[in-house]
Scaffold this active site. Structure first.
Site, PDB file in Angstrom:
ATOM      1  N   ASP A 173       0.841  -1.210   0.000  1.00 47.29           N
ATOM      2  CA  ASP A 173       0.000   0.000   0.000  1.00 47.29           C
ATOM      3  C   ASP A 173       0.873   1.256   0.000  1.00 47.29           C
ATOM      4  OD1 ASP A 173      -2.338  -1.600   0.194  1.00 47.29           O
ATOM      5  OD2 ASP A 173      -1.924  -1.873   2.323  1.00 47.29           O
ATOM      6  N   HIS A 200      -5.303  -3.580   5.532  1.00 42.67           N
ATOM      7  CA  HIS A 200      -4.967  -3.891   4.136  1.00 42.67           C
ATOM      8  C   HIS A 200      -6.163  -4.466   3.397  1.00 42.67           C
ATOM      9  CE1 HIS A 200      -2.755  -4.964   0.589  1.00 42.67           C
ATOM     10  NE2 HIS A 200      -3.130  -6.224   0.720  1.00 42.67           N
TER      11      HIS A 200
HETATM   12  P1  NAD Z   1       0.090 -18.490  -5.181  1.00 42.11           P
HETATM   13  O1  NAD Z   1      -1.082 -19.389  -5.271  1.00 42.11           O
HETATM   14  O2  NAD Z   1       0.824 -18.156  -6.429  1.00 42.11           O
HETATM   15  O3  NAD Z   1       1.147 -19.059  -4.144  1.00 42.11           O
HETATM   16  C1  NAD Z   1       0.779 -19.504  -2.872  1.00 42.11           C
HETATM   17  C2  NAD Z   1       1.718 -20.617  -2.480  1.00 42.11           C
HETATM   18  O4  NAD Z   1       1.357 -21.035  -1.170  1.00 42.11           O
HETATM   19  C3  NAD Z   1       1.654 -21.853  -3.392  1.00 42.11           C
HETATM   20  O5  NAD Z   1       2.950 -22.175  -3.866  1.00 42.11           O
HETATM   21  C4  NAD Z   1       1.122 -22.936  -2.474  1.00 42.11           C
HETATM   22  O6  NAD Z   1       1.634 -24.240  -2.742  1.00 42.11           O
HETATM   23  C5  NAD Z   1       1.594 -22.420  -1.110  1.00 42.11           C
HETATM   24  N1  NAD Z   1       0.885 -23.022   0.024  1.00 42.11           N
HETATM   25  C6  NAD Z   1      -0.416 -23.319   0.152  1.00 42.11           C
HETATM   26  N2  NAD Z   1      -0.643 -23.883   1.352  1.00 42.11           N
HETATM   27  C7  NAD Z   1       0.548 -23.936   1.977  1.00 42.11           C
HETATM   28  C8  NAD Z   1       0.970 -24.415   3.241  1.00 42.11           C
HETATM   29  N3  NAD Z   1       0.125 -24.963   4.115  1.00 42.11           N
HETATM   30  N4  NAD Z   1       2.285 -24.316   3.552  1.00 42.11           N
HETATM   31  C9  NAD Z   1       3.168 -23.744   2.686  1.00 42.11           C
HETATM   32  N5  NAD Z   1       2.825 -23.305   1.469  1.00 42.11           N
HETATM   33  C10 NAD Z   1       1.524 -23.396   1.122  1.00 42.11           C
HETATM   34  O7  NAD Z   1      -0.417 -17.121  -4.474  1.00 42.11           O
HETATM   35  P2  NAD Z   1       0.347 -15.714  -4.399  1.00 42.11           P
HETATM   36  O8  NAD Z   1      -0.027 -14.890  -5.561  1.00 42.11           O
HETATM   37  O9  NAD Z   1       1.771 -15.975  -4.109  1.00 42.11           O
HETATM   38  O10 NAD Z   1      -0.384 -15.069  -3.117  1.00 42.11           O
HETATM   39  C11 NAD Z   1      -0.209 -15.613  -1.837  1.00 42.11           C
HETATM   40  C12 NAD Z   1      -1.015 -14.854  -0.797  1.00 42.11           C
HETATM   41  O11 NAD Z   1      -0.529 -13.514  -0.663  1.00 42.11           O
HETATM   42  C13 NAD Z   1      -2.494 -14.697  -1.143  1.00 42.11           C
HETATM   43  O12 NAD Z   1      -3.270 -14.923   0.011  1.00 42.11           O
HETATM   44  C14 NAD Z   1      -2.621 -13.256  -1.594  1.00 42.11           C
HETATM   45  O13 NAD Z   1      -3.910 -12.743  -1.429  1.00 42.11           O
HETATM   46  C15 NAD Z   1      -1.630 -12.601  -0.669  1.00 42.11           C
HETATM   47  N6  NAD Z   1      -1.161 -11.270  -1.083  1.00 42.11           N
HETATM   48  C16 NAD Z   1      -0.973 -10.331  -0.107  1.00 42.11           C
HETATM   49  C17 NAD Z   1      -0.505  -9.076  -0.423  1.00 42.11           C
HETATM   50  C18 NAD Z   1      -0.271  -8.047   0.654  1.00 42.11           C
HETATM   51  O14 NAD Z   1      -0.131  -6.862   0.332  1.00 42.11           O
HETATM   52  N7  NAD Z   1      -0.184  -8.414   1.908  1.00 42.11           N
HETATM   53  C19 NAD Z   1      -0.228  -8.750  -1.764  1.00 42.11           C
HETATM   54  C20 NAD Z   1      -0.425  -9.721  -2.732  1.00 42.11           C
HETATM   55  C21 NAD Z   1      -0.901 -10.985  -2.380  1.00 42.11           C
HETATM   56  C1  LMR Z   2      -2.920  -6.534  -3.139  1.00 45.32           C
HETATM   57  O1  LMR Z   2      -3.185  -5.511  -2.518  1.00 45.32           O
HETATM   58  O2  LMR Z   2      -2.485  -6.519  -4.299  1.00 45.32           O
HETATM   59  C2  LMR Z   2      -3.082  -7.869  -2.462  1.00 45.32           C
HETATM   60  O3  LMR Z   2      -3.725  -7.750  -1.245  1.00 45.32           O
HETATM   61  C3  LMR Z   2      -3.698  -8.904  -3.336  1.00 45.32           C
HETATM   62  C4  LMR Z   2      -5.151  -8.661  -3.628  1.00 45.32           C
HETATM   63  O4  LMR Z   2      -5.938  -9.578  -3.404  1.00 45.32           O
HETATM   64  O5  LMR Z   2      -5.495  -7.592  -4.118  1.00 45.32           O
END
Ligand code: NAD
Ligand code: LMR
Length: 337
Positions: A173, A200
């Site tokens: 953010d 967030h």
């Molecule tokens: P993705 O599906 O590409 O990757 C997630 C990974 O987690 C996969 O490799 C999967 O195998 C693994 N996983 C699932 N269960 C697991 C477990 N029990 N132990 C270990 N690994 C496990 O998803 P992504 O695009 O990398 O996003 C991941 C998370 O981050 C999502 O929840 C998304 O919403 C969040 N996210 C948060 C922010 C933020 O600003 N905080 C920003 C973007 C995404």
């Molecule tokens: C973001 O802000 O990009 C992440 O929280 C992923 C989402 O679900 O938007």
């Protein structure tokens, strides 16, 4: 081996993202290292001079990611761990970054991820409580407003919760707000850092543009559009990816940036201040006991939680809209454990 100018050209991008002074030994684990965020995040952490050892864990694919990232010519060692090796992955770890869990598809809110991600995060937190009870935990998995309280309650249940060591990563953010403000004011992003407070997700993301360089010059409809873009920047990426997930590359950048800030604080550097979602007294009297605001990071993690300072009437309104939503999200997380 390299000519001096070539070395400088290679070093520049990472020195902008990372800064460091004399380093202690920091072993960092990424849980979810095989995913869209986990892979580039692991690569960026491999370039952080403060990371001496990287432990990459996922239920699938982490040994492959580790073999690949491990060939990068920086000093840190890299090890990959398969699904049944979580305890080994956490051995001796100082910082645990958690991007494990499912991402959004178009039409979903972050809260729609709760049913799947809550138990993933709870189980990983329980493993950290057992194998690395003194580790600092950085939660990326959504919905952050709920997953952070889930981790807190899981650690509390295991009698190892220290609020100075738990962080919801809201750096994306900050990165977006900074980038978007620079865009509308025709400035360099490095000159327009923005503090973002609250939580967030949508209306809980409250950018304090009035405290940023040039922020007060944006008014009226332009201000409304800028605030909306910061609050809903995640949706922009989800829509553009069209079913293939949410932000991964900018998140990896933001995750590596926050990890570096924490490591600098742990390493004894003074004055490292950045917004993050932590257990906070600021709005606890309104039932919101986790809140993102500027936090000073030190040798034990959270050193000082800064108040949010003076707000404009518009920002005050945004904050008032954020509080009830945040309270609901936090309670949902707490009730899960
Ligand atoms: P993705 O599906 O590409 O990757 C997630 C990974 O987690 C996969 O490799 C999967 O195998 C693994 N996983 C699932 N269960 C697991 C477990 N029990 N132990 C270990 N690994 C496990 O998803 P992504 O695009 O990398 O996003 C991941 C998370 O981050 C999502 O929840 C998304 O919403 C969040 N996210 C948060 C922010 C933020 O600003 N905080 C920003 C973007 C995404
Ligand atoms: C973001 O802000 O990009 C992440 O929280 C992923 C989402 O679900 O938007």
């Amino acid at each position: 081996m390299f000519a001096r100018s070539a070395v400088r050209a290679v070093a520049q991008p990472s020195s902008r993202l990372f800064s460091s002074s004399a380093a202690r030994n920091f072993k960092v684990a990424v849980l979810g290292a095989g995913g869209g965020i986990g892979q580039p995040l692991s690569l960026l952490l491999k370039q952080d001079p403060l990371v001496t050892s990287l432990s990459l864990y996922d239920i699938r694919g982490a040994p492959g990611v580790a073999a690949d990232v491990g060939h990068v010519d920086t000093a840190s060692e890299v090890n990959g761990y398969a699904a049944d090796q979580l305890d080994q992955a956490l051995e001796g770890v100082k910082v645990v970054v958690i991007p494990a869990g499912v991402p959004r598809k178009p039409g979903m809110t972050r809260d729609d991820l709760f049913n799947t991600n809550a138990s993933i995060v709870r189980d990983l937190a329980a493993a950290v409580a057992k194998s690395a009870p003194e580790a600092h935990i950085l939660v990326i998995s959504n919905p952050v407003n709920s997953t952070v309280p889930i981790v807190a309650n899981t650690l509390e249940k295991a009698d190892v919760f220290d609020p100075r060591r738990l962080f919801g990563v809201t750096t994306l953010d900050v990165v977006r707000a900074t980038r978007f403000l620079a865009g509308v004011t025709d400035a360099k992003p490095s000159d327009t850092p923005v503090t973002v407070v609250g939580g967030h997700s949508g209306p809980t993301i409250v950018p304090i543009l009035s405290q940023a360089n040039g922020g007060k010059s944006v008014t009226g409809e332009k201000l409304d559009a800028l605030v909306h873009r910061i609050q809903f920047g995640g949706d922009e990426v989800v829509k553009a990816k069209d079913g293939a997930g949410s932000a991964t590359l900018s998140m990896a950048y933001a995750g590596a940036k926050f990890t570096n800030s924490l490591l600098r604080g742990l390493n004894g550097e003074k004055g490292v201040i950045t917004p993050t979602f932590v257990k906070s007294p600021l709005y606890a009297d309104q039932g919101v006991d986790f809140f993102a605001s500027n936090v000073e990071l030190g040798v034990d993690g959270v050193e000082k939680i800064h108040p949010i300072g003076e707000l404009t009437a518009e920002e005050q309104k945004l904050l008032e809209a954020a509080i009830p939503e945040l309270k609901k999200n936090i309670e949902k997380g707490k009730n899960f454990v």
